[in-house]
Design a protein around this motif. Structure first.
Motif, mmCIF file in Angstrom:
data_model
loop_
_atom_site.group_PDB
_atom_site.id
_atom_site.type_symbol
_atom_site.label_atom_id
_atom_site.label_comp_id
_atom_site.label_asym_id
_atom_site.label_seq_id
_atom_site.Cartn_x
_atom_site.Cartn_y
_atom_site.Cartn_z
ATOM 1 N N ARG A 291 0.599 -1.263 -0.065
ATOM 2 C CA ARG A 291 0.020 -0.110 -0.007
ATOM 3 C C ARG A 291 1.006 1.393 0.015
ATOM 4 N N ARG B 136 -12.090 0.050 4.621
ATOM 5 C CA ARG B 136 -11.152 0.065 5.469
ATOM 6 C C ARG B 136 -9.903 -0.833 5.249
ATOM 7 N N LYS B 137 -8.889 -0.170 4.704
ATOM 8 C CA LYS B 137 -7.474 -1.121 4.441
ATOM 9 C C LYS B 137 -6.708 -1.325 5.627
ATOM 10 N N ASN B 138 -6.254 -2.372 5.591
ATOM 11 C CA ASN B 138 -5.032 -2.877 6.475
ATOM 12 C C ASN B 138 -4.348 -4.245 6.010
ATOM 13 N N LYS B 139 -3.413 -4.739 6.697
ATOM 14 C CA LYS B 139 -2.961 -5.522 6.089
ATOM 15 C C LYS B 139 -3.452 -7.167 6.192
ATOM 16 N N ASP C 14 -9.450 -7.123 12.074
ATOM 17 C CA ASP C 14 -9.641 -5.993 12.860
ATOM 18 C C ASP C 14 -8.353 -5.786 13.907
ATOM 19 N N LEU D 42 -4.431 -5.146 15.254
ATOM 20 C CA LEU D 42 -3.615 -4.373 14.771
ATOM 21 C C LEU D 42 -2.161 -5.155 14.816
ATOM 22 N N ARG E 236 1.217 1.020 17.327
ATOM 23 C CA ARG E 236 0.206 -0.050 16.695
ATOM 24 C C ARG E 236 0.499 -1.661 17.194
ATOM 25 N N ASP F 199 -7.908 2.337 14.462
ATOM 26 C CA ASP F 199 -7.470 2.442 13.051
ATOM 27 C C ASP F 199 -5.883 2.431 12.809
ATOM 28 N N TRP F 200 -5.508 1.742 11.474
ATOM 29 C CA TRP F 200 -4.416 1.422 11.011
ATOM 30 C C TRP F 200 -3.261 2.499 10.831
ATOM 31 N N GLU F 201 -2.370 2.685 11.283
ATOM 32 C CA GLU F 201 -1.344 3.869 11.127
ATOM 33 C C GLU F 201 -0.154 3.006 10.403
ATOM 34 N N LEU F 202 -0.131 3.440 9.093
ATOM 35 C CA LEU F 202 0.685 2.715 8.147
ATOM 36 C C LEU F 202 2.064 3.297 8.386
#
Length: 463
Positions: A58, A116-119, A231, A233, A277, A405-408
């Motif tokens: 991403r 809602r994007k995350n790994k 969901d 982290l 995270r 929320d995911w902090e990239l």
């Protein structure tokens, strides 16, 4: 009197925590046999398994092409690279599709359409498209050794003599850009201890919070387990806890010539957010309670302590400055003031062992460790500890307030200038790959599945 009691309690907690940390750090170096057992065994030359290598990407335009092109040099005959991109990330998607067009027998692209994007959601999206018997996970900035899969293949299929098949293999990961910033050296050393020593202890005890990449899981087991928690982290930790609770057999192997190389976060703020995270992810796993299914009492104690580390780190971040200030300011009995400094003893031992490990790090990776690096390690410790303590406090607060929320963490390729894996000469164990005598054998092999350029098939209950 009350102040002295509080100071005594704080000192005991900090001293116990430091002593346990020191014990974990030293695990791999307890005996020569223990250290030797941490490496991969020499493979037998047979390739029995197929691999699907997931690469969630991403906003990774700066590093993705280099990572995939390096992975294409892997010498195993049966693997595919599954790059996962977001539907709202055209820059990264363009690079991924170009790679898939050039290498249609090796590279496929899966598009993640979650709002809602995350790994973990990205990897769950790709899981139905994986044809390999083993699912491997890598990050978009990774430098992967060409012979890694050959060693992992053997780790899965070799006869251990105990009648149990290996379900998971955790390889080593190492940050390499130790000179990029004042905190990078300590960050690199943290990874050195985590993958070189501590994860081996966890695997031996039957409870392991898996690392975020260079982890390989049997596809049938991963699907039966439900994939990753979309969901969470710290999806790697969560998966490790669930697999450990189900009795999965995990092997951990670390060798400097075969580790996956990565970079430290590019700024102190990025490091702070990354640790927030991770800490919050551990708290989420603690709250879920899967660790309570572990069969052994000792395993459950280890799990509870490991997953409550953010609380301990937050406590230390607040208590150390206050305790030191109270001890220096006076106003308390001399015995209590002296006792307040007892945690310094295991902390000093930790510092001495870290300096010894820094020397070993330089030897293993063929880099010159100078006097200024030792000074940087020692002098940077208090500030670095405060940053980690602050991140833990923030993680506790975010978990309490329900923010997840995911902090990239962004990547710029700061580690790419470091020595390439082929140039890293193995040391210590005879039964490991000899880099100078081998060459990558290219990407030959039978045809792979075609590139998926459309929308991924929906997964039942997905993401």
């Amino acid at each position: 009197m009350a102040l002295s009691a509080v100071l005594l309690f704080v000192s005991l907690v900090l001293m116990a925590s430091a002593a346990i940390t020191l014990w974990w750090m030293m695990h791999a170096w307890r005996t020569p046999e223990t250290l030797e057992a941490t490496a991969f065994a020499e493979p037998d030359g047979e390739h029995r398994l197929s691999f699907s290598l997931l690469v969630p990407a991403r906003h990774e335009e700066a590093v993705l092409a280099h990572t995939v092109e390096r992975m294409l040099r892997i010498d195993h005959p049966d693997f595919e690279i599954v790059v996962i991109v977001g539907h709202d990330d055209p820059g990264t998607a363009a690079i991924a599709h170009r790679l898939a067009t050039v290498h249609p027998d090796r590279v496929k692209v899966v598009t993640d359409h979650h709002e809602r994007k995350n790994k973990p959601r990205a990897m769950n999206t790709a899981l139905p498209h994986c044809r390999g018997e083993i699912i491997g996970v890598f990050d978009a900035e990774d430098i992967v050794h060409p012979e890694l899969l050959t060693h992992v293949d053997f780790a899965f299929h070799r006869d251990e003599g105990d009648g149990r098949r290996t379900d998971v293999v955790q390889g080593g990961v190492q940050l390499m850009n130790y000179e990029s910033s004042w905190y990078a050296l300590r960050n690199c050393l943290e990874y050195f201890f985590w993958f070189r020593s501590r994860l081996h202890l966890h695997a031996r005890k039957g409870f392991i919070p898996l690392g975020g990449n260079t982890v390989f899981v049997r596809a049938d087991l991963l699907r039966a387990t439900g994939g990753w928690d979309g969901d969470c982290l710290a999806e790697d930790c969560d998966l490790g806890v669930r697999l450990s609770s189900g009795g999965a057999k995990v092997q951990v192997a670390y060798h400097a010539a075969l580790v996956t190389r990565e970079e430290t976060p590019g700024s102190l703020v990025a490091l702070y957010k990354q640790r927030t995270r991770w800490n919050q992810g551990f708290l989420q796993v603690l709250r879920k309670g899967e660790w309570r299914r572990l069969p052994g009492f000792g395993q459950r104690v280890l799990a509870r302590y490991t997953l409550t580390t953010p609380f301990l780190q937050a406590f230390s971040g607040v208590a150390v400055p206050i305790g030191a200030g109270v001890a220096v300011a006076g106003g308390i009995p001399l015995p209590a003031a002296l006792f307040a400094w007892l945690p310094v003893l295991p902390m000093a031992a930790m510092m001495a062992f870290e300096c010894a490990a820094l020397h070993d790090f330089g030897r293993q990776y063929g880099v010159r460790i100078r006097l200024r690096h030792y000074a940087q390690l020692v002098l940077g410790t208090p500030v670095y500890s405060l940053v980690l303590g602050a991140a833990a406090v923030r993680a506790v607060w975010r978990e309490y307030t329900g923010r997840n929320d995911w902090e990239l963490t962004s990547h710029v390729g700061a580690h790419l200038h470091s020595a390439e894996p082929e140039a890293s000469e193995p040391k210590g164990r005879a039964a490991v790959v000899r880099e100078s005598a081998r060459r990558p054998r290219g990407t030959s092999g039978r045809a792979r599945s075609t590139v998926d350029r459309g929308h991924p098939r929906p997964k039942a209950g997905g993401g």
